[in-house]
Design a protein around this motif. Structure first.
Motif, PDB file in Angstrom:
ATOM      1  N   ILE A   1       0.641  -1.111  -0.001  1.00 27.83           N
ATOM      2  CA  ILE A   1       0.065  -0.117  -0.107  1.00 27.83           C
ATOM      3  C   ILE A   1       0.955   1.102  -0.125  1.00 27.83           C
ATOM      4  O   ILE A   1       1.358   1.720   1.083  1.00 27.83           O
ATOM      5  N   THR A   2       1.108   1.912  -1.174  1.00 32.21           N
ATOM      6  CA  THR A   2       1.507   3.314  -1.314  1.00 32.21           C
ATOM      7  C   THR A   2       0.785   4.192  -1.954  1.00 32.21           C
ATOM      8  O   THR A   2      -0.398   3.627  -2.606  1.00 32.21           O
ATOM      9  N   GLU A   3       0.831   5.551  -1.811  1.00 32.01           N
ATOM     10  CA  GLU A   3       0.074   6.326  -2.644  1.00 32.01           C
ATOM     11  C   GLU A   3       0.258   6.011  -3.979  1.00 32.01           C
ATOM     12  O   GLU A   3      -0.872   6.249  -4.925  1.00 32.01           O
ATOM     13  N   GLU A   4       1.516   5.688  -4.717  1.00 35.68           N
ATOM     14  CA  GLU A   4       1.354   5.623  -6.115  1.00 35.68           C
ATOM     15  C   GLU A   4       0.397   4.292  -6.556  1.00 35.68           C
ATOM     16  O   GLU A   4      -0.286   4.049  -7.459  1.00 35.68           O
ATOM     17  N   ASN A   5       0.754   3.194  -5.769  1.00 38.37           N
ATOM     18  CA  ASN A   5      -0.159   1.849  -6.064  1.00 38.37           C
ATOM     19  C   ASN A   5      -1.713   2.263  -5.887  1.00 38.37           C
ATOM     20  O   ASN A   5      -2.342   1.377  -6.554  1.00 38.37           O
ATOM     21  N   ILE A   6      -1.953   3.034  -4.851  1.00 36.12           N
ATOM     22  CA  ILE A   6      -3.556   3.323  -4.856  1.00 36.12           C
ATOM     23  C   ILE A   6      -3.822   3.860  -5.977  1.00 36.12           C
ATOM     24  O   ILE A   6      -5.008   3.472  -6.535  1.00 36.12           O
ATOM     25  N   PHE A   7      -3.038   4.938  -6.881  1.00 41.98           N
ATOM     26  CA  PHE A   7      -3.645   5.797  -7.785  1.00 41.98           C
ATOM     27  C   PHE A   7      -3.577   4.845  -8.999  1.00 41.98           C
ATOM     28  O   PHE A   7      -4.410   4.770 -10.058  1.00 41.98           O
ATOM     29  N   ILE A   8      -2.522   3.918  -9.104  1.00 36.96           N
ATOM     30  CA  ILE A   8      -2.399   3.111 -10.303  1.00 36.96           C
ATOM     31  C   ILE A   8      -3.572   2.289 -10.359  1.00 36.96           C
ATOM     32  O   ILE A   8      -4.290   1.970 -11.405  1.00 36.96           O
ATOM     33  N   ALA A   9      -4.047   1.557  -9.162  1.00 36.18           N
ATOM     34  CA  ALA A   9      -5.016   0.591  -9.249  1.00 36.18           C
ATOM     35  C   ALA A   9      -6.496   1.250  -9.504  1.00 36.18           C
ATOM     36  O   ALA A   9      -7.207   0.887 -10.312  1.00 36.18           O
ATOM     37  N   ALA A  10      -6.665   2.586  -9.033  1.00 33.01           N
ATOM     38  CA  ALA A  10      -7.929   3.347  -9.300  1.00 33.01           C
ATOM     39  C   ALA A  10      -7.980   3.784 -10.709  1.00 33.01           C
ATOM     40  O   ALA A  10      -9.157   3.918 -11.229  1.00 33.01           O
TER      41      ALA A  10
END
Length: 598
Positions: free
Chosen positions: A438-447
């Motif tokens: 869980i990183t901010e980058e991964n959250i945005f990539i998934a979304a």
């Protein structure tokens, strides 16, 4: 008298790649050309965002944020690195919540962006306000956009100088912050006289201190004339690309514009012919193994009648090649005119251009207005904001019935913000479920990338790059690799699964009749059974129903992904699912039986 300095943004590595290769260029292949561009004196680049964000995860197995970091390292801290955003959509095709819009600006600032060019395809200023606020909050320059095109013949009510003046006044009156204004014509269809009058109008409204830019494409053959008109009207900046990703569906070539302005009172970015020639030679070498779609190099006289932006044209034609339906491309382009006419005159730029294309494709493949593309339907129903003019009432009615949605006048941002699936918490939980960091980058990539984003983060992303050397190997190979193929036997199409060893295989006739396999074959319809067929070629994205499960008429049995669309495959009547004839990620062809209902 000193020549007027015109700021030049080099779009090669974002819009150029998108317009010619559908965004599918690997970073290590083009970074030497970035170094060459820097040595040529270019200091303003479009380097990410727009469709070049999703395409890295969809097709390249690359992380857009890492690409942006490496790009910044090459060009140094002083370069103006610009990205493209779609207002409430940011770099997604769907609308985003306030949390996602804020995270977009935060992550792009973190990964090297200087300026974000921010547009709404409907020119609905409500869709720009919050994103503009967050862009400036995170220390980025905000370039607000008025989107342009010419309407098909006989259409009136928008996309004239008066309409653009109204839009610009709305931007100014709204109080949203901006550092510059761009007039963006993604389809390259705006006639030069209208461009001249529009820039003149903008200069009068904005005064001499506001930086005004024009962005266009060569798709319709008038881009150089449009830029010359804009220069005469007092524009401060223009966008250009380098060969071989210039002209055609892309921006005018840097060398072409340097030649066009010889002897005139303009200094185009301080650029020198010799240095640009060296840069373009390096770029040509970097891209020499990439397949150049023939439609990417052409100027099309029919584009003003069916406005298809350069950045979307080749992306869609590449997908049509992947799905084996490229022969339908001319029909789809022709069908776009009616789709634009009846859709409310949203500008033909992503995501609206994709909605237009998807609906035109449906009209060609399934019959006019028999299947409403979800994006197009939601647009005419108001879920992406207010269209420039009211859509055709009959199309609104059909969309409402097919999508089971009522028309709305609520703001797109409010609708997105009320959707729990678009919250950060929702995507954090999804990452936890998939055991992804869980990183901010991964959250945005998934979304932003949904299932394909998750697949990338799990190391399961797809590599789909068209290189000449690989295509030759495929042609010279003596055997087919594992996968799903369509073969023709005595004029009849069959979908064939191929695997090494003694694996069970399945052969299904596209017309629904099964061919016998040596091992277990999929059950076929008989008696009162009903075959459920794929309406479009694509991939099986998700199987919803299982064999033995009872379903009602209209229930979703599975979801296909085709041409950036999620296509629901529904039960034509109530019954019990007798068989599911495909597996997740299988490729399917038009008319293939994907399930049988008992």
């Amino acid at each position: 008298m000193a020549k007027k300095f015109i700021d030049v943004m080099d779009t090669t590595f974002r819009d150029g790649f998108q317009s010619v290769f559908g965004g599918r260029v690997l970073m290590e292949d083009f970074f030497p050309a970035v170094e060459a561009a820097k040595m040529a004196g270019i200091n303003h680049f479009e380097f990410g965002g727009g469709a070049r964000f999703q395409s890295l995860y969809f097709y390249l197995r690359e992380d857009a944020f890492k690409m942006m970091d490496k790009f910044r390292k090459i060009v140094g801290p002083d370069a103006n690195l610009q990205t493209l955003a779609r207002g409430v959509n940011t770099v997604m095709l769907d609308t985003g919540s306030k949390e996602l819009i804020d995270l977009h600006a935060k992550m792009f600032k973190k990964h090297g962006t200087t300026t974000i060019r921010n547009f709404d395809a409907l020119n609905d200023i409500e869709n720009l306000k919050y994103s503009a606020e967050r862009i400036t909050h995170h220390g980025l320059k905000h370039e607000a956009v008025v989107t342009m095109m010419d309407l098909p013949p006989g259409c009136h009510g928008a996309h004239n100088v008066e309409f653009y003046e109204k839009t610009l006044r709305n931007i100014m009156d709204s109080g949203l912050p901006y550092d510059s204004i761009c007039f963006k014509d993604a389809s390259g269809t705006s006639n030069p006289q209208k461009v001249f009058e529009t820039i003149k109008m903008a200069r009068k409204l904005l005064g001499d201190d506001t930086h005004i830019r024009l962005h266009t494409h060569e798709t319709a053959g008038v881009s150089v004339a449009a830029y010359m008109a804009a220069l005469e009207a007092g524009v401060d900046g223009i966008d250009m690309a380098a060969a071989p990703v210039s002209g055609g569906t892309s921006q005018p070539d840097i060398l072409t514009m340097l030649h066009a302005t010889k002897g005139m009172n303009y200094d185009l970015g301080g650029l020198e012919l010799g240095k640009i020639l060296t840069y373009e030679k390096e770029l040509q070498s970097c891209l020499s193994d990439y397949f150049m779609p023939p439609e990417a190099t052409m100027v099309s006289p029919i584009i003003p009648f069916s406005p298809m932006p350069g950045g979307a044209l080749t992306a869609n034609s590449q997908m049509m090649r992947d799905n084996g339906i490229m022969d339908k491309f001319p029909d789809v382009i022709a069908a776009m005119q009616e789709v634009v006419e009846k859709g409310g005159y949203g500008t033909s730029v992503t995501p609206v251009s994709q909605f237009y294309f998807q609906q035109a494709l449906n009209n060609v493949m399934q019959g006019p207005w028999k299947a409403i593309a979800p994006g197009y339907g939601k647009m005419v129903l108001g879920y992406f904001g207010k269209t420039p003019v009211a859509p055709d009432p009959e199309i609104v009615k059909i969309a409402s019935e097919q999508l089971k949605l009522e028309p709305t006048t609520e703001k797109a941002l409010d609708l997105a913000d009320a959707d729990p699936a678009k919250s950060l918490e929702s995507w954090i939980n999804r990452l936890k479920d998939e055991d992804i960091e869980i990183t901010e980058e991964n959250i945005f990539i998934a979304a932003a990338c949904q299932e394909k984003g998750i697949a990338f983060l799990k190391g399961e992303g797809e590599l789909n790059v068209r290189k000449i050397s690989e295509m030759k190997k495929d042609c010279e190979g003596s055997s087919m690799g594992n996968g799903n193929y369509t073969v023709v036997v005595d004029g009849q199409k069959f979908s064939v699964q191929v695997a090494e060893g003694n694996a069970d295989i399945q052969v299904t006739a596209v017309n629904g009749e099964s061919a016998a396999a040596e091992t277990s074959a999929a059950p076929v319809a008989s008696g009162n059974d009903t075959e459920i067929k794929a309406l479009l070629p694509g991939n099986v994205w998700k199987i919803v129903a299982n064999p033995g499960q009872s379903v009602n008429e209209g229930d979703v049995v599975m979801i296909l992904e085709s041409m950036k669309m999620e296509i629901d495959v529904v039960a034509p009547r109530g019954g019990v699912v007798k068989s599911i004839n495909v597996a997740t990620n299988d490729k399917v062809v038009e008319g293939q039986v994907v399930a049988v209902l008992g």
